[in-house]
Design a protein around this motif. Structure first.
Motif, PDB file in Angstrom:
ATOM      1  N   PHE A 151      16.006 -10.791  12.558  1.00 28.55           N
ATOM      2  CA  PHE A 151      16.636 -11.308  11.341  1.00 28.55           C
ATOM      3  C   PHE A 151      15.582 -11.994  10.488  1.00 28.55           C
ATOM      4  O   PHE A 151      14.843 -12.858  10.972  1.00 28.55           O
ATOM      5  N   LEU A 170      23.440 -15.060   9.401  1.00 27.93           N
ATOM      6  CA  LEU A 170      22.906 -15.321  10.733  1.00 27.93           C
ATOM      7  C   LEU A 170      24.029 -15.723  11.683  1.00 27.93           C
ATOM      8  O   LEU A 170      24.087 -15.253  12.833  1.00 27.93           O
ATOM      9  N   ILE A 196      20.146 -11.006  18.761  1.00 29.04           N
ATOM     10  CA  ILE A 196      19.137 -11.484  17.808  1.00 29.04           C
ATOM     11  C   ILE A 196      17.891 -11.852  18.615  1.00 29.04           C
ATOM     12  O   ILE A 196      17.875 -12.868  19.319  1.00 29.04           O
TER      13      ILE A 196
END
Length: 319
Positions: free
Chosen positions: A5, A16, A26
């Motif tokens: 990300f 997020l 992530i």
């Protein structure tokens, strides 16, 4: 999917958080370096760094993402997709080709309109009545990639950049989660942008932020709300910067005392005090009431309070 990300400001935080509950992994959050902020110029972390640390995620803050060292570092992470949300740096072709599913971007406009760094500001400044978010497959151009998903919101006359920013941040988070599921399942449809309808939303400069009182009342109103709550439209009061945070439509009958025809006033000239509101200023086609402001070196305040402590009189010029 294994996701890297990339994001920096508040706008990226809802995206997020949406990824954290999406079932995807992530593996790293990439953001800009800490920057000096405030009067003390203390180093301050970007909002995404703060959110990532709170979530226990790994954070990486390279100065320049295009270096060979960074490219090699991204390759070692083995991402299946890179998600970019207002990161603040352009990605090289080498980076775009690393993930299996490429790189996607959450952009705060209805592409191809408002490609570039400040799409929300320019949508408001230009008086758009709707805007939105586009999930885009990234290519080497500036926001020129194929579109995967988009969503719209109306823009009301009462909206400013701050309110639209918050609405679009939430909209973008929902669209991102949906787009990732489509991509992973092979159901994502990529639609090329109609380049003949594109427009740019460049970085704002001091020149963009200065009020030209010779413009129409509507244009000035849109500039003020398009630059609120940051960075702020401004004019000059003598040799000091006067930020204008709020204006509203007005007519001369709201100003006590005899008022000549508006045609006799020059743009930027103060027409008089409007009780319980602030003061009126002539524009290129009428007048506006200034309702909230901030003089250089002072705090932000209501204009009705400002006029009590400052010599804002009929005939004064703002320029």
């Amino acid at each position: 999917m294994r996701i890297v990300f990339m994001g920096t400001p508040d706008f990226a935080v809802p995206c997020l958080k949406a990824l954290q509950v999406s079932g995807h992994e992530i593996i790293t959050v990439v953001t800009q370096p800490d920057r000096p902020k405030g009067r003390g110029h203390r180093l301050s972390p970007p909002p995404i760094k703060t959110a990532a640390i709170e979530a226990g995620l790994r954070v990486w803050q390279p100065k320049k993402i295009k270096t060979q060292e960074c490219v090699a570092g991204l390759r070692q992470l083995l991402p299946e997709i890179i998600v970019v949300v207002a990161f603040g740096q352009l990605l090289s072709k080498e980076i775009l080709e690393i993930p299996r599913y490429g790189c996607i971007n959450v952009h705060a406009s209805l592409l191809p309109k408002y490609r570039g760094a400040a799409p929300i500001h320019w949508a408001l400044i230009n008086g758009e009545t709707e805007t939105g978010v586009t999930i885009m497959q990234m290519d080497e151009g500036l926001d020129t990639g194929d579109m995967i998903l988009s969503g719209k919101i109306p823009v009301t006359a009462e909206d400013n950049t701050g309110t639209v920013h918050d609405k679009l941040a939430g909209l973008g988070a929902g669209l991102l989660a949906e787009a990732l599921n489509l991509i992973e399942s092979g159901k994502a449809v990529r639609v090329p942008q109609a380049n003949e309808f594109f427009s740019y939303a460049p970085l704002l400069t001091k020149e963009h932020e200065k009020i030209d009182w010779a413009k129409s009342s509507v244009e000035i109103y849109n500039l003020v709300r398009g630059l609120t709550p940051w960075p702020g439209a401004y004019t000059m009061l003598g040799n000091k910067v006067l930020k204008i945070w709020g204006v509203q439509a007005c007519t001369t009958d709201r100003i006590p005392g005899p008022i000549p025809e508006l045609s006799e006033y020059r743009p930027g000239e103060v027409l008089g005090i409007i009780p319980e509101v602030g003061f009126a200023v002539a524009t290129g086609n009428g007048c506006l009431a200034v309702t909230e402001l901030q003089l250089q070196g002072s705090r932000r305040m209501q204009a009705v309070d400002f006029v009590h402590g400052h010599d804002i009189t009929k005939g004064l010029f703002l320029n």
